[in-house]
Write an enzyme that holds these catalytic residues in place. Sequence first.
Site, PDB file in Angstrom:
ATOM      1  N   HIS A   1       0.886  -1.163   0.000  1.00 53.35           N
ATOM      2  CA  HIS A   1       0.000   0.000   0.000  1.00 53.35           C
ATOM      3  C   HIS A   1       0.928   1.218   0.000  1.00 53.35           C
ATOM      4  CE1 HIS A   1      -2.360  -2.971   2.356  1.00 53.35           C
ATOM      5  NE2 HIS A   1      -3.435  -2.380   1.890  1.00 53.35           N
TER       6      HIS A   1
ATOM      7  N   ASP B   1     -10.497 -11.272  10.585  1.00 55.84           N
ATOM      8  CA  ASP B   1      -9.429 -11.499   9.611  1.00 55.84           C
ATOM      9  C   ASP B   1      -8.119 -11.704  10.370  1.00 55.84           C
ATOM     10  OD1 ASP B   1      -8.605 -11.655   6.987  1.00 55.84           O
ATOM     11  OD2 ASP B   1      -8.649  -9.501   6.603  1.00 55.84           O
TER      12      ASP B   1
ATOM     13  N   GLU C   1     -10.710  -7.065  -4.502  1.00 52.59           N
ATOM     14  CA  GLU C   1     -10.542  -8.084  -3.461  1.00 52.59           C
ATOM     15  C   GLU C   1     -11.798  -8.143  -2.594  1.00 52.59           C
ATOM     16  OE1 GLU C   1      -6.756  -7.902  -1.387  1.00 52.59           O
ATOM     17  OE2 GLU C   1      -7.685  -8.722   0.424  1.00 52.59           O
TER      18      GLU C   1
ATOM     19  N   HIS D   1     -10.856 -14.064   3.774  1.00 48.26           N
ATOM     20  CA  HIS D   1     -12.107 -13.368   3.449  1.00 48.26           C
ATOM     21  C   HIS D   1     -13.189 -14.363   3.031  1.00 48.26           C
ATOM     22  CE1 HIS D   1      -9.688  -9.445   2.440  1.00 48.26           C
ATOM     23  NE2 HIS D   1      -9.482  -9.895   3.665  1.00 48.26           N
TER      24      HIS D   1
ATOM     25  N   ASP E   1      -4.628 -13.730  -2.319  1.00 42.67           N
ATOM     26  CA  ASP E   1      -4.008 -13.351  -1.049  1.00 42.67           C
ATOM     27  C   ASP E   1      -3.961 -14.627  -0.211  1.00 42.67           C
ATOM     28  OD1 ASP E   1      -3.435 -10.792  -1.687  1.00 42.67           O
ATOM     29  OD2 ASP E   1      -4.712  -9.860  -0.170  1.00 42.67           O
TER      30      ASP E   1
ATOM     31  N   ASP F   1       2.248   2.029   3.379  1.00 40.48           N
ATOM     32  CA  ASP F   1       3.241   1.151   4.021  1.00 40.48           C
ATOM     33  C   ASP F   1       4.662   1.615   3.755  1.00 40.48           C
ATOM     34  OD1 ASP F   1       0.979  -0.514   4.167  1.00 40.48           O
ATOM     35  OD2 ASP F   1       1.635  -1.718   2.454  1.00 40.48           O
TER      36      ASP F   1
HETATM   37  C1  XLS Z   1      -7.681  -6.544   4.362  1.00 39.52           C
HETATM   38  C2  XLS Z   1      -7.150  -6.813   3.047  1.00 39.52           C
HETATM   39  C3  XLS Z   1      -6.004  -5.915   2.628  1.00 39.52           C
HETATM   40  C4  XLS Z   1      -5.849  -5.957   1.136  1.00 39.52           C
HETATM   41  C5  XLS Z   1      -5.054  -4.836   0.585  1.00 39.52           C
HETATM   42  O1  XLS Z   1      -8.391  -7.355   4.940  1.00 39.52           O
HETATM   43  O2  XLS Z   1      -6.801  -8.147   2.970  1.00 39.52           O
HETATM   44  O3  XLS Z   1      -4.832  -6.286   3.276  1.00 39.52           O
HETATM   45  O4  XLS Z   1      -5.283  -7.156   0.731  1.00 39.52           O
HETATM   46  O5  XLS Z   1      -5.581  -3.609   0.909  1.00 39.52           O
HETATM   47 NI    NI Z   2      -5.811  -9.041   1.360  1.00 38.79          NI
HETATM   48 NI    NI Z   3      -7.681  -9.444   4.607  1.00 38.29          NI
END
Ligand code: XLS
Ligand code: NI
Ligand code: NI
Length: 439
Positions: free
Chosen positions: A99, A306, A231, A270, A295, A102
């Site tokens: 990001h 999460d 995502e 997720h 991911d 980051d």
């Molecule tokens: C949060 C998401 C985040 C995305 C990127 O739950 O997984 O990390 O992958 O913004």
């Molecule tokens: Ni993610």
């Molecule tokens: Ni996540």
Amino acid sequence: MAYFKVGKINYEGPQSKNNLSFRYYNPNELVLGKPMKDHLKFAMSFWHTFTFMGRDPFGGDFFSRHWDNTEDAMEKAKERIHAAFEFMEKLQIEYFCFHDADIAPRDPDNLAETNRRLDEIVEVIKQEMKRTGIKCLWGTTNAFGDAKFVHGAGTSCNATVFAYTAAQIKKAMEITKELGGENYVFWGGREGYETLLNTDTAFELDNMARLLRMAVDYAKEIGFTGQLLIEPKPKEPTKHQYDFDTASVLAFLRKYNLQDHFKMNIEANHATLAMHTFQHELNMSRINGVLGSIDANTGDPNLGWDTDQFPTNIYDTTLAMYEVLLNGGLGKGGLNFDAKVRRASFEDEDLFYGYIAGMDAFARGLKVAAKLLEDRVFEDFKEERYASYREGIGKDIVEGKVGFKELEAYALKNNVTKNKSGRQEMLENILNQYIIETE
Ligand code: XLS
Ligand code: NI
Ligand code: NI
């Protein structure tokens, strides 16, 4: 300068007693004629690895990384970049994801200054990429952490927040392009709602579509040829996230005629939160031609949030790689470890154990999945299971030759044939056998 005491992690085979080695991940070993590393395209998540410092709802940051020992925020950011590249080199990881927030400290009230800092850090990243050959899998923007995003970003009730979000995405897309990113991710941070008593969902979704349309146009304008990814996530931080799962995202994209521009970035945790299996989400994406990237993490079925743990369950990684192989690979996508070590795993070395565990679990899953496919274990079973659609009335149905009237005439004349068992337990046992026996 060496940031980590741990040396390079090498493949030593399943018998190795060295916990700082790969037992299954052998980057250049051919699986179905392609090197493991190209099947898997592992990526490091910058945030969980270099900015997560152990915080949870009951305790703050406390991990101490020696390279963080500087007061100057930009110096610290640069040190983290150098440490990150050494870490990836040592683990033989060829991609990273980030990001904007980051990699460079933000000035939340001064966009120009934030962008200037990003540019300065991007130069450092580019040098490290050149030195190591490591590439960018995807970039994204953090449009959820700062206070201004309290009501969402693209779906905020505040139009100036929408504008700010667009500006952030614009910059994040530019730097992702600058870094040769193969994808750009949209995870809908706070795009969702807490209560319908104050929320105009129709208007917010229209706005989300407006924002994504602008992103598509801008990508085209600057010649960013990476894949755009959405995502899905059902909840957290909001009670109800708009991008709930693959099916909801597809419905949204199709409603707004955006379906040709986006694929999915499927995160295992997720899927769990959406009460789906990881394989379900990968499968739904695959059959709709939108499986873009992964991911790679895991949740805990007993916990409703999460947890972003490193994936170690071979059953899950096998079925995930089975879907990936059926998809013909992930194209521009890869496997990003959106995963963090537990709070109690606070030593630098634990970062290595986390990645090794995830990489070995996926390498093993890849080999089992390849063997299952080579032997057509489920394919032959499924072929037989649907055989009634390849002849007679079944064939007529599939070929669109009959309607209700013809089918009624058929049913009046013919009895239903005997159903056959679905053999679930037998198939599950065969799957176990493959997981245990595959060399
Ligand atoms: C949060 C998401 C985040 C995305 C990127 O739950 O997984 O990390 O992958 O913004
Ligand atoms: Ni993610
Ligand atoms: Ni996540």
